[in-house]
Design an enzyme around this catalytic site. Structure first.
Site, mmCIF file in Angstrom:
data_model
loop_
_atom_site.group_PDB
_atom_site.id
_atom_site.type_symbol
_atom_site.label_atom_id
_atom_site.label_comp_id
_atom_site.label_asym_id
_atom_site.label_seq_id
_atom_site.Cartn_x
_atom_site.Cartn_y
_atom_site.Cartn_z
ATOM 1 N N CYS A 197 -18.305 18.613 10.499
ATOM 2 C CA CYS A 197 -19.211 19.772 10.439
ATOM 3 C C CYS A 197 -19.326 20.467 11.788
ATOM 4 C CB CYS A 197 -20.599 19.352 9.942
ATOM 5 S SG CYS A 197 -21.606 18.481 11.182
ATOM 6 N N CYS A 250 -18.680 12.005 10.994
ATOM 7 C CA CYS A 250 -19.630 13.090 10.716
ATOM 8 C C CYS A 250 -20.664 12.617 9.695
ATOM 9 C CB CYS A 250 -18.849 14.285 10.159
ATOM 10 S SG CYS A 250 -19.862 15.665 9.589
ATOM 11 N N ARG A 270 4.400 4.327 -0.727
ATOM 12 C CA ARG A 270 3.475 5.314 -1.282
ATOM 13 C C ARG A 270 4.017 5.920 -2.563
ATOM 14 N NH1 ARG A 270 -0.661 3.986 0.541
ATOM 15 N NH2 ARG A 270 -2.205 5.337 1.500
HETATM 16 P P1 NAD Z 1 -0.279 -2.536 1.716
HETATM 17 O O1 NAD Z 1 -0.649 -3.467 0.618
HETATM 18 O O2 NAD Z 1 0.755 -1.498 1.453
HETATM 19 O O3 NAD Z 1 0.203 -3.378 2.987
HETATM 20 C C1 NAD Z 1 -0.342 -4.587 3.390
HETATM 21 C C2 NAD Z 1 0.770 -5.450 3.975
HETATM 22 O O4 NAD Z 1 0.191 -6.616 4.541
HETATM 23 C C3 NAD Z 1 1.798 -5.897 2.937
HETATM 24 O O5 NAD Z 1 3.102 -5.571 3.368
HETATM 25 C C4 NAD Z 1 1.601 -7.426 2.871
HETATM 26 O O6 NAD Z 1 2.811 -8.124 2.625
HETATM 27 C C5 NAD Z 1 1.041 -7.726 4.268
HETATM 28 N N1 NAD Z 1 0.254 -8.947 4.353
HETATM 29 C C6 NAD Z 1 -0.643 -9.437 3.470
HETATM 30 N N2 NAD Z 1 -1.180 -10.584 3.905
HETATM 31 C C7 NAD Z 1 -0.621 -10.833 5.110
HETATM 32 C C8 NAD Z 1 -0.767 -11.878 6.075
HETATM 33 N N3 NAD Z 1 -1.615 -12.914 5.866
HETATM 34 N N4 NAD Z 1 -0.048 -11.815 7.213
HETATM 35 C C9 NAD Z 1 0.808 -10.787 7.407
HETATM 36 N N5 NAD Z 1 1.002 -9.791 6.531
HETATM 37 C C10 NAD Z 1 0.285 -9.801 5.403
HETATM 38 O O7 NAD Z 1 -1.631 -1.841 2.204
HETATM 39 P P2 NAD Z 1 -1.818 -0.507 3.070
HETATM 40 O O8 NAD Z 1 -1.768 0.693 2.193
HETATM 41 O O9 NAD Z 1 -0.894 -0.549 4.219
HETATM 42 O O10 NAD Z 1 -3.332 -0.675 3.568
HETATM 43 C C11 NAD Z 1 -3.672 -1.701 4.472
HETATM 44 C C12 NAD Z 1 -5.176 -1.771 4.643
HETATM 45 O O11 NAD Z 1 -5.660 -0.620 5.328
HETATM 46 C C13 NAD Z 1 -5.985 -1.847 3.352
HETATM 47 O O12 NAD Z 1 -7.014 -2.817 3.516
HETATM 48 C C14 NAD Z 1 -6.574 -0.457 3.226
HETATM 49 O O13 NAD Z 1 -7.751 -0.423 2.457
HETATM 50 C C15 NAD Z 1 -6.834 -0.147 4.692
HETATM 51 N N6 NAD Z 1 -7.074 1.265 5.051
HETATM 52 C C16 NAD Z 1 -8.034 1.517 5.988
HETATM 53 C C17 NAD Z 1 -8.300 2.816 6.396
HETATM 54 C C18 NAD Z 1 -9.324 3.094 7.465
HETATM 55 O O14 NAD Z 1 -9.654 4.263 7.682
HETATM 56 N N7 NAD Z 1 -9.809 2.097 8.179
HETATM 57 C C19 NAD Z 1 -7.604 3.873 5.806
HETATM 58 C C20 NAD Z 1 -6.619 3.587 4.870
HETATM 59 C C21 NAD Z 1 -6.354 2.272 4.498
HETATM 60 C C1 022 Z 2 -9.233 4.896 2.854
HETATM 61 N N1 022 Z 2 -9.984 3.847 3.198
HETATM 62 C C2 022 Z 2 -9.349 2.735 2.802
HETATM 63 C C3 022 Z 2 -8.203 3.114 2.213
HETATM 64 N N2 022 Z 2 -8.144 4.466 2.236
HETATM 65 C C4 022 Z 2 -11.191 3.915 3.862
HETATM 66 C C5 022 Z 2 -12.307 3.343 3.296
HETATM 67 C C6 022 Z 2 -13.522 3.367 3.979
HETATM 68 C C7 022 Z 2 -13.614 3.969 5.209
HETATM 69 C C8 022 Z 2 -12.495 4.573 5.760
HETATM 70 C C9 022 Z 2 -11.278 4.537 5.085
HETATM 71 C C10 022 Z 2 -14.827 3.958 5.930
HETATM 72 C C11 022 Z 2 -15.027 3.379 7.170
HETATM 73 C C12 022 Z 2 -16.353 3.563 7.519
HETATM 74 C C13 022 Z 2 -16.948 4.250 6.495
HETATM 75 N N3 022 Z 2 -16.049 4.475 5.501
HETATM 76 C C14 022 Z 2 -18.375 4.678 6.483
HETATM 77 C C15 022 Z 2 -18.498 6.037 7.053
HETATM 78 C C16 022 Z 2 -19.951 6.413 7.330
HETATM 79 O O1 022 Z 2 -20.844 5.649 6.966
HETATM 80 O O2 022 Z 2 -20.149 7.464 7.914
HETATM 81 C C17 022 Z 2 -16.292 5.165 4.312
HETATM 82 C C18 022 Z 2 -15.931 6.497 4.160
HETATM 83 C C19 022 Z 2 -16.197 7.196 2.956
HETATM 84 C C20 022 Z 2 -16.840 6.545 1.927
HETATM 85 C C21 022 Z 2 -17.201 5.215 2.078
HETATM 86 C C22 022 Z 2 -16.928 4.531 3.258
HETATM 87 C C23 022 Z 2 -17.144 7.290 0.657
HETATM 88 O O3 022 Z 2 -16.993 8.482 0.581
HETATM 89 N N4 022 Z 2 -17.573 6.640 -0.404
HETATM 90 C C24 022 Z 2 -15.224 7.242 5.262
HETATM 91 ZN ZN ZN Z 3 -6.712 5.786 1.556
#
Ligand code: NAD
Ligand code: 022
Ligand code: ZN
Length: 375
Positions: free
Chosen positions: A92, A106, A370
């Site tokens: 925002c 945000c 993907r």
């Molecule tokens: P994915 O399933 O494609 O990849 C995960 C990989 O980890 C796989 O290749 C698997 O073989 C490997 N793996 C599993 N257990 C393991 C272990 N013990 N040791 C080593 N490797 C292992 O998943 P992804 O799409 O790459 O997503 C990964 C994570 O990121 C998910 O938890 C997802 O929710 C998260 N994520 C977080 C955010 C964020 O903003 N923080 C955004 C998007 C996704």
């Molecule tokens: C996206 N994520 C996992 C796979 N693809 C993912 C999930 C959650 C978050 C980010 C990425 C996340 C981290 C911290 C928060 N969220 C909280 C953010 C806040 O409180 O400001 C999160 C987000 C959105 C939502 C829930 C949790 C929602 O819209 N329901 C960014």
């Molecule tokens: Zn995602």
């Protein structure tokens, strides 16, 4: 109006392709024709019923790209015809979080977004008069959706929707974790745990940042070739290390006259809390930074000995790669258009909306990096 959507009717059930009703954009909102959407783990986490905050019925999907078709009163930053990427982390530029310059989280529409509603507390989607919830402020599993103006990033109109939709989550999360959150420098050593759709983007972010040693760790041997494709220099399969993984990695990252070893930067891209601990402990004494990217199941906890932190390691986390969506997402699209980062080879499957449930199967089995649905 009517729009075709994949509806999450109830937890644990496949999505249903239905014609749903969509109201036009109100003040400060925009209607977007979604052209393509990726399928990501958090969509499945919610659909499965494991997410305690999951709401049903809902229109899931948060990794899209499309074209603005209509804008509500007072909208100034985009107009019909603009190409945009929806943002589950809005920007925002007015809330305390945005003004702090210290976070991308945000807060302007945070509470209504979490309740599956637009900022005015209502939904634009319905089916036979029954309300359908929005999801992560995006709902990209619908051919048309309505979003707050602050939750769309205007992008280069030459970019292909079926590729740049991935920037709406996976690419920005992985590349951003390296650039924005860890702030990796040239010559650094790094370890990436989990080489899926996020980990591979961390790897290409590390290559972009100029890291010297990029170690990938995955239990699936098929991920070695994937990692190498995007810049990984070493691969470790924990099941093939005879002994403890952490000491093995610490030793592998020992350079010059260093008596300790450990990586400058480590990244958890698995969501497994045991792996998060390994990642922290494989980072270097005195300066190692470990970034939690993976989202763990509800109620999970992480642990380590405080000694690990007292001796100078930093445990940090990131949402959406620390990216400020409206500012950073257009730049990442430009990085893709100029060849700085790659996306095309990671899009392993293209599907029609009717086949979206197959995309979920491909993700659960680990067969896809993907899957992208094109409308
Ligand atoms: P994915 O399933 O494609 O990849 C995960 C990989 O980890 C796989 O290749 C698997 O073989 C490997 N793996 C599993 N257990 C393991 C272990 N013990 N040791 C080593 N490797 C292992 O998943 P992804 O799409 O790459 O997503 C990964 C994570 O990121 C998910 O938890 C997802 O929710 C998260 N994520 C977080 C955010 C964020 O903003 N923080 C955004 C998007 C996704
Ligand atoms: C996206 N994520 C996992 C796979 N693809 C993912 C999930 C959650 C978050 C980010 C990425 C996340 C981290 C911290 C928060 N969220 C909280 C953010 C806040 O409180 O400001 C999160 C987000 C959105 C939502 C829930 C949790 C929602 O819209 N329901 C960014
Ligand atoms: Zn995602």
């Amino acid at each position: 109006m009517k729009t075709r959507a994949a509806v999450a009717v109830q937890a644990g059930r496949p999505l249903e392709i239905l014609d749903v009703d969509l109201e036009g954009p109100k003040a400060g909102e925009v209607m977007v024709e979604i052209k393509a959407t990726g399928i990501c783990h958090t969509d499945d986490f919610t659909l499965s019923g494991a997410d305690p905050e999951g709401l049903f019925p809902a229109i899931l999907g948060h990794e899209g790209a499309g074209i603005v078709v209509e804008v509500g009163a007072g909208v100034t930053s985009v107009r019909p015809g603009d190409h945009v990427i929806p943002l589950y982390t809005p920007e925002c530029r007015e809330c305390a979080a945005c003004l702090s310059r210290k976070t991308n989280l945000c807060t302007a529409i945070r509470s209504t977004q979490g309740q599956g509603l637009m900022p005015d507390g209502t939904s634009r989607f319905s089916l036979d008069g029954q309300k359908l919830h929005h999801y992560m402020g995006c709902s990209t599993f619908s051919n048309f959706t309505v979003l707050p103006e602050i939750a769309v990033a205007k992008i280069n109109p030459d970019a292909a929707f079926d590729k740049v939709c991935y920037i709406g989550c996976g690419v920005t999360t992985g590349v951003g974790a390296v650039i924005n959150t860890a702030k990796v420098e040239i010559g650094a050593t790094a370890i990436v745990f989990g080489l899926g759709g996020i980990g591979l983007n961390v790897i290409q972010g590390l290559r972009l940042a100029g890291a010297d040693m990029i170690i990938g760790v995955d239990l699936n041997p098929a991920k070695q070739a994937w990692g190498e494709r995007f810049g990984m220099t070493h691969f470790v399969n924990p099941s093939e290390v005879g002994g403890e993984l952490v000491p093995y990695l610490v030793n592998l990252t020992k350079r010059g006259n260093d008596t300790f070893g450990g990586a400058d930067y480590t990244f958890d891209c698995t969501g497994n809390t045991n792996v998060m601990r390994q990642a922290l402990e494989a980072s270097h004494r005195g300066w190692g930074k470990s970034v939690v990217i993976g989202v763990a199941g509800a109620g999970q906890e992480i642990s380590t000995r405080p000694f690990q932190l007292v001796t100078g390691r930093t445990w940090m986390g990131t949402a959406f790669g620390g990216a400020r969506g409206r500012t950073d997402v257009p730049k990442i699209v430009d990085w893709y258009m100029s060849g700085k980062i790659e996306i095309d080879p990671m899009i392993t499957h293209l599907l029609r909306l009717e086949d979206i449930n197959r995309g979920f199967e491909l993700m659960r089995s680990g067969e896809s990096i993907r899957s992208v649905v094109v409308y």
